[in-house]
Design a protein around this motif. Structure first.
Motif, mmCIF file in Angstrom:
data_model
loop_
_atom_site.group_PDB
_atom_site.id
_atom_site.type_symbol
_atom_site.label_atom_id
_atom_site.label_comp_id
_atom_site.label_asym_id
_atom_site.label_seq_id
_atom_site.Cartn_x
_atom_site.Cartn_y
_atom_site.Cartn_z
ATOM 1 N N LEU A 399 93.183 16.529 -28.903
ATOM 2 C CA LEU A 399 92.389 17.268 -29.891
ATOM 3 C C LEU A 399 91.122 17.861 -29.287
ATOM 4 N N ASP A 400 91.175 18.146 -27.993
ATOM 5 C CA ASP A 400 90.074 18.842 -27.321
ATOM 6 C C ASP A 400 90.406 20.333 -27.229
ATOM 7 N N PRO A 401 89.415 21.202 -27.447
ATOM 8 C CA PRO A 401 89.669 22.645 -27.382
ATOM 9 C C PRO A 401 89.966 23.110 -25.956
ATOM 10 N N LEU A 402 90.986 23.963 -25.833
ATOM 11 C CA LEU A 402 91.366 24.552 -24.552
ATOM 12 C C LEU A 402 90.660 25.905 -24.373
ATOM 13 N N PRO A 403 90.726 26.517 -23.166
ATOM 14 C CA PRO A 403 89.993 27.771 -22.934
ATOM 15 C C PRO A 403 90.220 28.853 -23.981
ATOM 16 N N ASP A 404 91.465 29.025 -24.453
ATOM 17 C CA ASP A 404 91.720 30.072 -25.442
ATOM 18 C C ASP A 404 91.014 29.813 -26.766
ATOM 19 N N TYR A 405 90.735 28.540 -27.069
ATOM 20 C CA TYR A 405 89.969 28.266 -28.290
ATOM 21 C C TYR A 405 88.552 28.809 -28.145
ATOM 22 N N TRP A 406 87.907 28.489 -27.021
ATOM 23 C CA TRP A 406 86.528 28.943 -26.817
ATOM 24 C C TRP A 406 86.453 30.468 -26.805
ATOM 25 N N LEU A 407 87.446 31.106 -26.203
ATOM 26 C CA LEU A 407 87.497 32.565 -26.197
ATOM 27 C C LEU A 407 87.613 33.099 -27.620
ATOM 28 N N SER A 408 88.469 32.472 -28.428
ATOM 29 C CA SER A 408 88.648 32.894 -29.818
ATOM 30 C C SER A 408 87.373 32.708 -30.622
ATOM 31 N N LEU A 409 86.686 31.617 -30.381
ATOM 32 C CA LEU A 409 85.447 31.348 -31.099
ATOM 33 C C LEU A 409 84.384 32.394 -30.783
ATOM 34 N N VAL A 484 79.789 35.501 -20.376
ATOM 35 C CA VAL A 484 80.760 35.578 -19.284
ATOM 36 C C VAL A 484 81.530 34.263 -19.206
ATOM 37 N N LEU A 485 82.852 34.349 -19.336
ATOM 38 C CA LEU A 485 83.720 33.182 -19.260
ATOM 39 C C LEU A 485 84.400 33.144 -17.894
ATOM 40 N N GLN A 486 84.290 32.003 -17.231
ATOM 41 C CA GLN A 486 84.940 31.773 -15.937
ATOM 42 C C GLN A 486 85.546 30.379 -15.930
ATOM 43 N N SER A 487 86.498 30.197 -15.050
ATOM 44 C CA SER A 487 87.033 28.859 -14.836
ATOM 45 C C SER A 487 85.936 27.971 -14.238
ATOM 46 N N ASN A 488 86.087 26.683 -14.435
ATOM 47 C CA ASN A 488 85.130 25.752 -13.829
ATOM 48 C C ASN A 488 85.420 25.507 -12.357
ATOM 49 N N GLN A 489 86.470 26.175 -11.820
ATOM 50 C CA GLN A 489 86.792 26.081 -10.400
ATOM 51 C C GLN A 489 86.868 27.493 -9.823
ATOM 52 N N GLN A 501 83.850 27.771 -18.404
ATOM 53 C CA GLN A 501 82.398 27.830 -18.406
ATOM 54 C C GLN A 501 81.920 29.099 -19.094
ATOM 55 N N LEU A 502 80.844 28.987 -19.847
ATOM 56 C CA LEU A 502 80.168 30.138 -20.428
ATOM 57 C C LEU A 502 78.834 30.311 -19.714
ATOM 58 N N ASN A 503 78.705 31.426 -19.007
ATOM 59 C CA ASN A 503 77.485 31.697 -18.226
ATOM 60 C C ASN A 503 77.117 30.503 -17.348
ATOM 61 N N GLY A 504 78.145 29.905 -16.744
ATOM 62 C CA GLY A 504 77.923 28.818 -15.802
ATOM 63 C C GLY A 504 77.846 27.437 -16.412
ATOM 64 N N GLU A 505 77.908 27.327 -17.764
ATOM 65 C CA GLU A 505 77.815 26.032 -18.423
ATOM 66 C C GLU A 505 79.179 25.629 -18.972
ATOM 67 N N PRO A 533 84.944 38.427 -10.311
ATOM 68 C CA PRO A 533 86.385 38.247 -10.118
ATOM 69 C C PRO A 533 86.948 37.218 -11.098
ATOM 70 N N TYR A 534 88.152 37.482 -11.594
ATOM 71 C CA TYR A 534 88.861 36.551 -12.482
ATOM 72 C C TYR A 534 87.956 36.047 -13.600
ATOM 73 N N SER A 535 87.301 36.976 -14.266
ATOM 74 C CA SER A 535 86.412 36.596 -15.363
ATOM 75 C C SER A 535 86.683 37.502 -16.558
ATOM 76 N N LEU A 536 86.197 37.090 -17.711
ATOM 77 C CA LEU A 536 86.348 37.871 -18.919
ATOM 78 C C LEU A 536 85.201 37.535 -19.856
ATOM 79 N N GLY A 537 84.954 38.403 -20.838
ATOM 80 C CA GLY A 537 83.852 38.097 -21.727
ATOM 81 C C GLY A 537 83.406 39.269 -22.568
ATOM 82 N N PHE A 538 82.145 39.223 -22.950
ATOM 83 C CA PHE A 538 81.585 40.175 -23.905
ATOM 84 C C PHE A 538 80.167 40.556 -23.472
ATOM 85 N N PHE A 539 79.864 41.852 -23.546
ATOM 86 C CA PHE A 539 78.508 42.339 -23.373
ATOM 87 C C PHE A 539 78.076 42.966 -24.700
ATOM 88 N N VAL A 540 77.091 42.374 -25.343
ATOM 89 C CA VAL A 540 76.566 42.927 -26.594
ATOM 90 C C VAL A 540 75.361 43.792 -26.270
#
Length: 550
Positions: A399-409, A484-489, A501-505, A533-540
């Motif tokens: 019941l822990d959120p996976l990356p696609d959950y955080w992206l959806s949020l 900015v969303l990136q993998s933690n690796q 990670q969101l902006n490194g967190e 590289p290999y990142s995705l996200g949103f610029f408001v």
């Protein structure tokens, strides 16, 4: 006077400050000395290209969760409810392959009298009082992991066991959806047939009668992927008959005051190929007037033989446009103006691809589907699956959120329903690995109260190299809120991480009731923005002052 040690500490602090200002900004802004690919953007901020439903990003619960009714108790989990509530407003579809093997078997038959409506029936359990004991939650999670193996074997053997569900399933679903402010869509069994192969509606009538007695507001579907009925049940139903069945259901709904104007969606066909387009066309001939929106399903690849490269392949992502345009054209011909929804969708069919559909790399397919689907004209996209069997879930077995959950949020909080026109100017083949979409910013955002005229650039870089985008004059003078969303690796190895990670967190829940702060990094105006590289996200772009978004 400072000691040598104090001087050293002060120097380190000063260097750190300047490193953050220059290096930190370079993380997003891209120096003119870089040799990265540069892409020019052309934005039309004057007019709205189209608007999607405010519930555009919606979710599903797979009917397999009811394969044993006790698993429905997981919907009492405070953790799941916290995660689901954060995605509101949205539809919640309860359906899937298993729905066409489910039979309503009421145990409290005295409550099926539509005229009874006793005060006890009308009482609602307060959302704040819903609790799932920790020991029961742990037991259900462990047993559900084992149950998924049973369900996977059923699917492999193409032999589906019938499921008898009681009022408990309906009560738990309605409690969950209403407490989470989600609009419930219940999928009815279409494989209950009479001797002349028409739909046997008696079981559905019993269910509607119960829901009406409890005053449960909800919408309805009938059947899941009718193009596969013959394969999974040996029953063939053509599109014309299916349209007749939907018309019968609409008439039955009109007999209940509560459901007279309720939503009815279908036919939930698979994406066009072979005879499926013909099934959709013939269905619309006889059943278009019965439905509020035409639904179809889309997956990019087969979960059993796909690869990491498929999830990053622009040509694979582009197949969505081909299929969507085919469906939109068919619906426009047969029923002009009828809304079209993706009633079920994810990355890979067959339950998803383990190690891909449930990891960071899946976000590229998911975000591109949201951006491209809205631009093409889909009104709602329902993600398979919030909770249920398979590897394409948004919440894992713990019941822990996976990356696609955080992206959806983040999408929910940042992106408004207004789609704007955006063109990418580049002759480089590498530009195909950069995907960009433009919307008005969500002015009802929980992250920040964005002013009228703010726009949000949805972006992803599927390349192993950074890319710089050049902003148009006017927009380049805007302050930017970067997410900015990136993998933690780092590198390709991180693409199959189950963390993000969101902006490194690193993103994770604070506790069962609390989500982390999803704060952007505010950037000063600049002509260029860098896509890592290999990142995705949103610029408001908060100061864009787009007339279309005012």
């Amino acid at each position: 006077c400072l000691s040598a040690g104090d001087m050293h500490s002060a120097l380190l602090l000063l260097l750190t400050f300047f490193s953050y200002r220059s290096g930190g900004d370079r993380l997003f802004h891209g120096s003119l000395l870089d040799q990265d690919l540069v892409l020019d953007l052309d934005m039309d901020l004057l007019a709205v290209l189209r608007r999607v439903d405010p519930r555009f990003l919606s979710v599903t619960i797979d009917a397999s969760l009811a394969s044993e009714e006790r698993f429905m108790l997981l919907l009492r989990s405070q953790r799941i409810r916290t995660l689901a509530t954060a995605l509101s407003p949205a539809f919640l579809r309860f359906g899937g392959t298993k729905q066409d093997f489910m039979v309503f078997s009421p145990q409290r038959s005295q409550q099926l009298d539509p005229h009874e409506n006793s005060s006890s029936d009308q009482r609602r359990e307060p959302c704040s009082s819903v609790r799932l004991p920790w020991w029961l939650e742990q037991r259900l999670k462990q047993d559900w992991a084992q149950q998924q193996l049973v369900l996977a074997k059923e699917e492999q053997q193409n032999q589906y066991n019938p499921v008898h569900f009681t009022e408990l399933t309906v009560d738990l679903l309605h409690s969950f959806s209403s407490c989470c402010s989600l609009d419930l869509i219940f999928g009815l069994n279409a494989l209950l047939r009479t001797a002349d192969n028409s739909w046997n509606s008696s079981n559905a009538r019993s269910l509607l009668r119960y829901c009406d007695s409890k005053q449960y507001e909800m919408s309805w579907e009938l059947g899941n992927e009718p193009n596969s009925f013959e394969k999974k049940a040996g029953i063939r139903v053509d599109g014309n008959q299916l349209g007749v069945d939907f018309t019968r259901l609409r008439k039955m709904m009109s007999e209940f005051k509560l459901y007279r104007d309720a939503g009815l969606f279908g036919p939930d066909v698979g994406q066009p190929r072979d005879r499926r387009a013909d099934l959709l066309e013939s269905f619309l001939h006889s059943g278009a007037k019965a439905i509020n929106a035409c639904t179809w399903h889309h997956y990019y690849v087969n979960g059993r033989d796909t690869s990491l490269q498929d999830f990053l392949d622009p040509e694979v992502l582009d197949t969505l446009a081909l299929k969507t345009n085919e469906v939109l054209e068919r619906v426009q011909q047969e029923s002009p103006g009828k809304p079209v929804w993706l009633g079920e969708t994810s990355s890979a069919y067959g339950g998803g691809a383990r190690g891909l559909s449930d990891t960071f790399v899946s976000g590229f397919m998911w975000l591109d589907k949201l951006g491209l689907g809205a631009r093409l004209g889909l009104d709602v996209v329902m993600r398979q699956v919030l909770v249920g069997a398979g590897s394409y879930h948004m919440i894992d077995d713990d019941l822990d959120p996976l990356p696609d959950y955080w992206l959806s949020l983040l999408y929910k909080r940042l992106v408004g329903p207004e789609v704007l026109k955006l063109q990418l100017v580049s002759d480089s083949g590498r530009s195909k690995r950069v995907r960009l979409y433009l919307h008005c910013a969500n002015r009802k955002s929980f992250v920040c109260s964005y002013p009228g005229g703010a726009v949000v650039l949805i972006w992803m870089n599927l390349s192993r190299k950074p890319v710089r985008i050049s902003l148009p004059t006017g927009v380049s003078s805007s302050t930017v809120d970067a997410f900015v969303l990136q993998s933690n690796q780092p590198g390709e190895e991180g693409l199959q991480s189950r963390s993000v990670q969101l902006n490194g967190e690193l993103l994770k829940m604070v506790d069962d009731k609390t989500l982390p702060e999803l704060n952007g990094t505010q950037l000063p105006p600049a002509e260029h923005l860098k896509l890592l590289p290999y990142s995705l996200g949103f610029f408001v772009m908060m100061d864009a002052q787009a007339p279309a978004c005012s």
